[in-house]
Design a protein around this motif. Structure first.
Motif, PDB file in Angstrom:
ATOM      1  N   PRO A   1      59.987 -37.287 -30.073  1.00 17.87           N
ATOM      2  CA  PRO A   1      59.249 -36.092 -30.455  1.00 17.87           C
ATOM      3  C   PRO A   1      58.272 -36.413 -31.587  1.00 17.87           C
ATOM      4  O   PRO A   1      58.463 -37.353 -32.334  1.00 17.87           O
ATOM      5  N   GLY A   2      57.241 -35.633 -31.709  1.00 12.86           N
ATOM      6  CA  GLY A   2      56.257 -35.839 -32.758  1.00 12.86           C
ATOM      7  C   GLY A   2      56.702 -35.196 -34.052  1.00 12.86           C
ATOM      8  O   GLY A   2      56.020 -34.330 -34.589  1.00 12.86           O
ATOM      9  N   VAL A   3      57.863 -35.585 -34.558  1.00 13.99           N
ATOM     10  CA  VAL A   3      58.394 -35.023 -35.790  1.00 13.99           C
ATOM     11  C   VAL A   3      57.616 -35.577 -36.975  1.00 13.99           C
ATOM     12  O   VAL A   3      57.158 -36.700 -36.943  1.00 13.99           O
ATOM     13  N   ALA A   4      57.527 -34.809 -38.011  1.00 10.25           N
ATOM     14  CA  ALA A   4      56.919 -35.240 -39.262  1.00 10.25           C
ATOM     15  C   ALA A   4      55.535 -35.847 -39.028  1.00 10.25           C
ATOM     16  O   ALA A   4      55.225 -36.924 -39.499  1.00 10.25           O
ATOM     17  N   ALA A   5      54.716 -35.127 -38.283  1.00 11.88           N
ATOM     18  CA  ALA A   5      53.395 -35.645 -37.936  1.00 11.88           C
ATOM     19  C   ALA A   5      52.550 -35.990 -39.155  1.00 11.88           C
ATOM     20  O   ALA A   5      51.601 -36.744 -39.050  1.00 11.88           O
ATOM     21  N   ALA A   6      52.896 -35.451 -40.302  1.00 12.21           N
ATOM     22  CA  ALA A   6      52.113 -35.730 -41.506  1.00 12.21           C
ATOM     23  C   ALA A   6      52.540 -37.035 -42.179  1.00 12.21           C
ATOM     24  O   ALA A   6      51.885 -37.502 -43.095  1.00 12.21           O
ATOM     25  N   ASP A   7      53.638 -37.625 -41.733  1.00 13.78           N
ATOM     26  CA  ASP A   7      54.142 -38.850 -42.361  1.00 13.78           C
ATOM     27  C   ASP A   7      53.586 -40.061 -41.621  1.00 13.78           C
ATOM     28  O   ASP A   7      53.962 -40.325 -40.482  1.00 13.78           O
ATOM     29  N   PRO A   8      52.710 -40.841 -42.253  1.00 10.83           N
ATOM     30  CA  PRO A   8      52.100 -41.977 -41.563  1.00 10.83           C
ATOM     31  C   PRO A   8      53.102 -43.041 -41.132  1.00 10.83           C
ATOM     32  O   PRO A   8      52.907 -43.711 -40.112  1.00 10.83           O
ATOM     33  N   THR A   9      54.194 -43.204 -41.859  1.00 10.44           N
ATOM     34  CA  THR A   9      55.202 -44.193 -41.472  1.00 10.44           C
ATOM     35  C   THR A   9      55.875 -43.777 -40.172  1.00 10.44           C
ATOM     36  O   THR A   9      56.073 -44.597 -39.273  1.00 10.44           O
ATOM     37  N   VAL A  10      56.226 -42.508 -40.062  1.00  6.77           N
ATOM     38  CA  VAL A  10      56.847 -41.996 -38.838  1.00  6.77           C
ATOM     39  C   VAL A  10      55.851 -42.083 -37.691  1.00  6.77           C
ATOM     40  O   VAL A  10      56.181 -42.523 -36.596  1.00  6.77           O
ATOM     41  N   ASP A  11      54.606 -41.684 -37.947  1.00  2.54           N
ATOM     42  CA  ASP A  11      53.583 -41.757 -36.898  1.00  2.54           C
ATOM     43  C   ASP A  11      53.417 -43.185 -36.394  1.00  2.54           C
ATOM     44  O   ASP A  11      53.301 -43.423 -35.193  1.00  2.54           O
ATOM     45  N   ALA A  12      53.393 -44.151 -37.312  1.00  5.63           N
ATOM     46  CA  ALA A  12      53.241 -45.560 -36.920  1.00  5.63           C
ATOM     47  C   ALA A  12      54.429 -46.023 -36.089  1.00  5.63           C
ATOM     48  O   ALA A  12      54.266 -46.743 -35.096  1.00  5.63           O
ATOM     49  N   ALA A  13      55.642 -45.598 -36.462  1.00  6.72           N
ATOM     50  CA  ALA A  13      56.834 -45.987 -35.707  1.00  6.72           C
ATOM     51  C   ALA A  13      56.813 -45.374 -34.308  1.00  6.72           C
ATOM     52  O   ALA A  13      57.153 -46.042 -33.324  1.00  6.72           O
ATOM     53  N   VAL A  14      56.424 -44.121 -34.205  1.00  9.02           N
ATOM     54  CA  VAL A  14      56.356 -43.460 -32.899  1.00  9.02           C
ATOM     55  C   VAL A  14      55.301 -44.138 -32.030  1.00  9.02           C
ATOM     56  O   VAL A  14      55.522 -44.401 -30.848  1.00  9.02           O
ATOM     57  N   THR A  15      54.144 -44.469 -32.622  1.00  9.65           N
ATOM     58  CA  THR A  15      53.097 -45.177 -31.875  1.00  9.65           C
ATOM     59  C   THR A  15      53.598 -46.532 -31.393  1.00  9.65           C
ATOM     60  O   THR A  15      53.387 -46.913 -30.234  1.00  9.65           O
ATOM     61  N   ALA A  16      54.278 -47.267 -32.271  1.00  7.49           N
ATOM     62  CA  ALA A  16      54.821 -48.586 -31.891  1.00  7.49           C
ATOM     63  C   ALA A  16      55.817 -48.438 -30.750  1.00  7.49           C
ATOM     64  O   ALA A  16      55.829 -49.250 -29.816  1.00  7.49           O
ATOM     65  N   PHE A  17      56.659 -47.406 -30.810  1.00  6.31           N
ATOM     66  CA  PHE A  17      57.621 -47.168 -29.728  1.00  6.31           C
ATOM     67  C   PHE A  17      56.883 -46.924 -28.413  1.00  6.31           C
ATOM     68  O   PHE A  17      57.196 -47.528 -27.389  1.00  6.31           O
ATOM     69  N   HIS A  18      55.884 -46.043 -28.437  1.00 10.38           N
ATOM     70  CA  HIS A  18      55.140 -45.750 -27.207  1.00 10.38           C
ATOM     71  C   HIS A  18      54.408 -46.987 -26.684  1.00 10.38           C
ATOM     72  O   HIS A  18      54.282 -47.167 -25.472  1.00 10.38           O
ATOM     73  N   ASN A  19      53.951 -47.851 -27.577  1.00 12.75           N
ATOM     74  CA  ASN A  19      53.238 -49.062 -27.168  1.00 12.75           C
ATOM     75  C   ASN A  19      54.131 -50.098 -26.492  1.00 12.75           C
ATOM     76  O   ASN A  19      53.630 -51.063 -25.917  1.00 12.75           O
TER      77      ASN A  19
END
Length: 144
Positions: free
Chosen positions: A19-37
């Motif tokens: 899920p796109g939790v904590a969309a304002a947190d760049p660390t979480v966003d980077a981890a989610v992007t890495a997972f999707h990649n």
């Protein structure tokens, strides 16, 4: 690959997106992007197609078999302390070059901390199997 320690049934079989939790947190966003990649597909069944819950002996047998079949990737180990019931606690360590003492970060996953929670133990064991299976066919997973 980061080391993944899977205790007597350790992890969650990841397949669906995060899920796109904590969309304002760049660390979480980077981890989610890495997972999707990683390019993983959602699981449609358990990685080993098992239909019934494992017993304590089944977990130990399956962890040992996973290590035997993948000796450079999986090590079957014995924890230094026993369970409250006096049973041995086995686990697997999963990483590329599993025999190296390389200081890699560790992701510890544990299931079945309570003996009557069978689903958590299954999630953990199936996660270990899925990681091993994915590392053989997905270079991005193998490189973690």
């Amino acid at each position: 690959m980061k080391k993944l320690l899977v205790a007597v049934a350790a992890g969650v079989a990841m397949g669906a997106g995060l899920p796109g939790v904590a969309a304002a947190d760049p660390t979480v966003d980077a981890a989610v992007t890495a997972f999707h990649n990683l390019g993983l597909s959602p699981l449609t069944a358990m990685p080993d197609n098992r239909q019934v819950y494992r017993t304590y002996d089944d977990y130990n047998t399956d962890m040992q078999a996973l290590a035997t079949a993948n000796p450079s990737l999986v090590a079957y180990k014995l924890a230094p302390n026993k369970s409250i019931e006096g049973r041995d606690v086995h686990y697997v360590e999963i990483t590329n070059n599993v025999t190296a003492n390389d200081g890699k970060p560790v992701d510890y996953v544990q299931g079945a901390i309570h003996g009557n929670e069978s689903a958590a133990a299954e999630d953990s064991m199936e996660f270990a199997i899925d990681i091993v299976n994915q590392s053989k066919v997905n270079p991005k997973v193998a490189a973690l």
